[in-house]
Design a protein around this motif. Structure first.
Motif, mmCIF file in Angstrom:
data_model
loop_
_atom_site.group_PDB
_atom_site.id
_atom_site.type_symbol
_atom_site.label_atom_id
_atom_site.label_comp_id
_atom_site.label_asym_id
_atom_site.label_seq_id
_atom_site.Cartn_x
_atom_site.Cartn_y
_atom_site.Cartn_z
ATOM 1 N N SER A 192 0.852 -1.191 0.000
ATOM 2 C CA SER A 192 0.000 0.000 0.000
ATOM 3 C C SER A 192 0.883 1.234 0.000
ATOM 4 O O SER A 192 1.923 1.280 0.673
ATOM 5 C CB SER A 192 -0.895 -0.016 1.241
ATOM 6 N N VAL A 193 0.497 2.246 -0.779
ATOM 7 C CA VAL A 193 1.266 3.486 -0.872
ATOM 8 C C VAL A 193 0.379 4.629 -0.383
ATOM 9 O O VAL A 193 -0.760 4.776 -0.842
ATOM 10 C CB VAL A 193 1.734 3.745 -2.318
ATOM 11 N N CYS A 194 0.905 5.433 0.537
ATOM 12 C CA CYS A 194 0.116 6.492 1.153
ATOM 13 C C CYS A 194 0.735 7.860 0.892
ATOM 14 O O CYS A 194 1.942 7.990 0.675
ATOM 15 C CB CYS A 194 0.001 6.265 2.660
ATOM 16 N N ASN A 195 -0.121 8.880 0.938
ATOM 17 C CA ASN A 195 0.336 10.254 0.766
ATOM 18 C C ASN A 195 1.169 10.672 1.978
ATOM 19 O O ASN A 195 0.727 10.545 3.120
ATOM 20 C CB ASN A 195 -0.877 11.182 0.629
ATOM 21 N N SER A 196 2.355 11.175 1.720
ATOM 22 C CA SER A 196 3.211 11.685 2.793
ATOM 23 C C SER A 196 3.479 13.174 2.615
ATOM 24 O O SER A 196 4.446 13.699 3.163
ATOM 25 C CB SER A 196 4.537 10.915 2.831
ATOM 26 N N GLY A 197 2.631 13.854 1.827
ATOM 27 C CA GLY A 197 2.815 15.280 1.617
ATOM 28 C C GLY A 197 2.550 16.083 2.877
ATOM 29 O O GLY A 197 1.892 15.624 3.815
ATOM 30 N N TYR A 198 3.060 17.298 2.917
ATOM 31 C CA TYR A 198 2.950 18.142 4.095
ATOM 32 C C TYR A 198 1.540 18.717 4.233
ATOM 33 O O TYR A 198 0.787 18.798 3.264
ATOM 34 C CB TYR A 198 3.981 19.264 4.033
#
Length: 529
Positions: free
Chosen positions: A104-110
């Motif tokens: 699974s790939v998740c958003n790590s944006g600020y």
């Protein structure tokens, strides 16, 4: 052999409510509209603002979102990797990682700050204007996987570094969209108001994703991956907001209105450049990573339209200011809804015409090429990136309770968004799905200042795509290609035709998409009278 990241737009990925007080009511504010943000929600009510005001609000939005693509790496690279890449082991079986389940790939944006700075002026008792800058209530930045040179498009797993399963959709984005705006509201008779706002949109976009060089038999082989990064700027994206507000009874308001917007790259070209790194993950000495830049690139991206019906009931303790004249206002007390009502409740029904967002179209100079393996390879002059967003029905319910009229107000709200269609081209730039949000807020009046706070948690049900049609470009594949090939016809976009004008690779967007939002907001309004 070229693709660019799919993008975002103002409106389509927005959550309910511009502004702090508005967020606390779940976005149910169009019929109340008693501060300068009436410019966006309901410009007709600029005619009823009780005084001149200056407003500064800011949201901080936290977007938690993940994509879970099913299967193993070997299921999309059945023939094994063609040559050495950064994911292969140094000895033994270099392709051993192909047996891993895709993570699974998740958003790590600020966290995203979203500001509004507006002012309003009463020109006449029945005429008001407002002006300032608004921004979409959406998350304009996101990062899917690792960052850093040589690590974009990758994810860290318990078994080591792996290619991101969603890299062909989107790896990273930064979207800045601001709307310098001016609106006017006029009350020709006691029971009706009419208003219009003109917005001058300014768009600055950066998208990054990956495309495939088209390794035969293994279209997602990272050995052939190309990192693509689009930069584009459009200085003029016009939009207009029109509303009509009627008051059939002193305690009851009805508003109808709508907002339409030109496309990014519509009235004026959204111009920029494309940076590409061929053989990005390769460790083969003959296929070294090579940077390329193509100037003179343009982007055209449609924007959603919006139509709204709002109804509001207010339990009044004082008549409206225009009913009794401004000379009757109490000194140093602003005569607005917070001062003149015990409570109110509002219901808004919003139709988001997201189907305005079809294909994003990137155009490159004729004859453009990139260097791969020491050889110049031509790229298509027109590159469509299909989105095919579905329309959304929104329902917003909220209200205020003036605990101490003119001094302290509490508010709460609820909103839901019901998607009316699901796009087969769903990727992670805008995760469409059934949403509902819980909202709370408060305002404290100190002399001429209103200090407001609000919080919202927005839930979203998971969306699973099993019949996706978003494909990675592949130079050696024709999957998804229209019969006979041919050039791109903007009158018959991919989302309508169901096929691509050039050769494309395998579907890459099937999987489960999940998301939720947390939004904090603070704002201040100064009243001049």
């Amino acid at each position: 052999m070229l693709s660019v990241p799919a993008g975002a737009s103002a409106g389509g990925f927005e959550f309910a409510a511009h502004g702090t007080r508005q967020l606390g009511r779940g976005g149910a504010w169009a019929a109340r509209a008693d501060d300068p943000l009436a410019l966006y929600y309901n410009p007709a009510m600029l005619a009823d603002l009780p005084d001149s005001q200056v407003l500064a609000n800011v949201h901080v939005g936290f977007w938690d979102a993940c994509v879970d693509r099913q299967g193993t790496y070997g299921s999309v690279i059945p023939g094994g990797t063609a040559s050495d890449n950064i994911f292969d082991s140094e000895g033994g079986n270099p392709d051993a990682w192909l047996g891993d389940e895709m993570p699974s790939v998740c958003n790590s944006g600020y966290p995203q700050p979203i500001p509004w700075v507006l002012g309003s002026i009463r020109l006449l008792p029945e005429l008001g204007i407002a002006f300032g800058i608004t921004a979409p209530s959406g998350i304009g930045n996101a990062t899917w996987g690792n960052t850093g040179e040589g690590r974009f498009g990758t994810v860290d797993t318990a078994n080591g570094l792996r290619p991101s399963p969603v890299r062909y959709g989107l790896a990273q984005q930064d979207v800045l969209l601001a709307h310098p705006s001016i609106g006017v509201g006029w009350r020709p008779a006691d029971f009706i108001r009419i208003g219009f706002t003109f917005q001058w949109g300014i768009a600055n976009v950066r998208f990054m994703n990956f495309t495939s060089a088209g390794v035969l038999g293994a279209p997602e082989d990272p050995f052939g991956d190309i990192r693509t990064e689009l930069h584009a700027f459009d200085w003029f994206v016009p939009a207009g907001i029109l509303s009509v507000h009627v008051q059939p009874h002193p305690n009851f308001d009805i508003m109808v209105g709508g907002r339409i917007s030109d496309a990014i790259g519509g009235a004026t070209a959204a111009e920029g450049h494309l940076d590409l790194n061929t053989s990005y993950f390769s460790r083969d000495e003959q296929w070294q990573s090579t940077p390329n830049r193509i100037d003179g690139v343009t982007l055209r991206a449609g924007q959603p339209w919006q139509f709204q019906l709002a109804m509001r009931y207010a339990d009044r303790i004082r008549p409206r200011s225009w009913e009794r004249g401004f000379e009757a206002a109490v000194q140093n007390v602003v005569n607005d809804s917070m001062y003149s009502e015990n409570f109110d409740i509002e219901l808004d029904v919003v139709y988001e015409l997201n189907s305005q967002v079809g294909d994003f179209v990137v155009r490159l100079p004729t004859g453009a090429s990139v260097i791969a393996g020491g050889t110049a390879v031509p790229v298509p002059a027109v590159q469509p990136i299909p989105h095919g967003w579905g329309d959304v029905l929104g329902i917003r319910l909220g209200g205020d309770w003036n605990i101490i009229p003119g001094q302290i107000a509490a508010r709460a709200g609820f909103h839901t968004e019901i998607p009316l269609a699901q796009s087969r081209y769903q990727i992670q730039d805008f995760i469409n799905g059934y949403r509902f949000g819980l909202h709370v807020g408060a305002t404290f009046r100190i002399e001429r200042f209103d200090i407001s706070i609000a919080y919202a948690h927005i839930f979203q049900l998971d969306t699973t795509i099993t019949d996706g049609n978003f494909r990675a470009v592949s130079a050696n594949s024709s999957e998804g290609m229209c019969a006979g090939g041919g050039g791109y016809d903007p009158n018959n976009p991919v989302v309508d035709a169901g096929c691509y004008p050039q050769g494309y690779g395998a579907v890459t967007n099937n999987g489960t998409y999940s998301a939720e939002y947390n939004v904090l907001s603070v704002g201040a309004t100064y009243h001049f009278e």
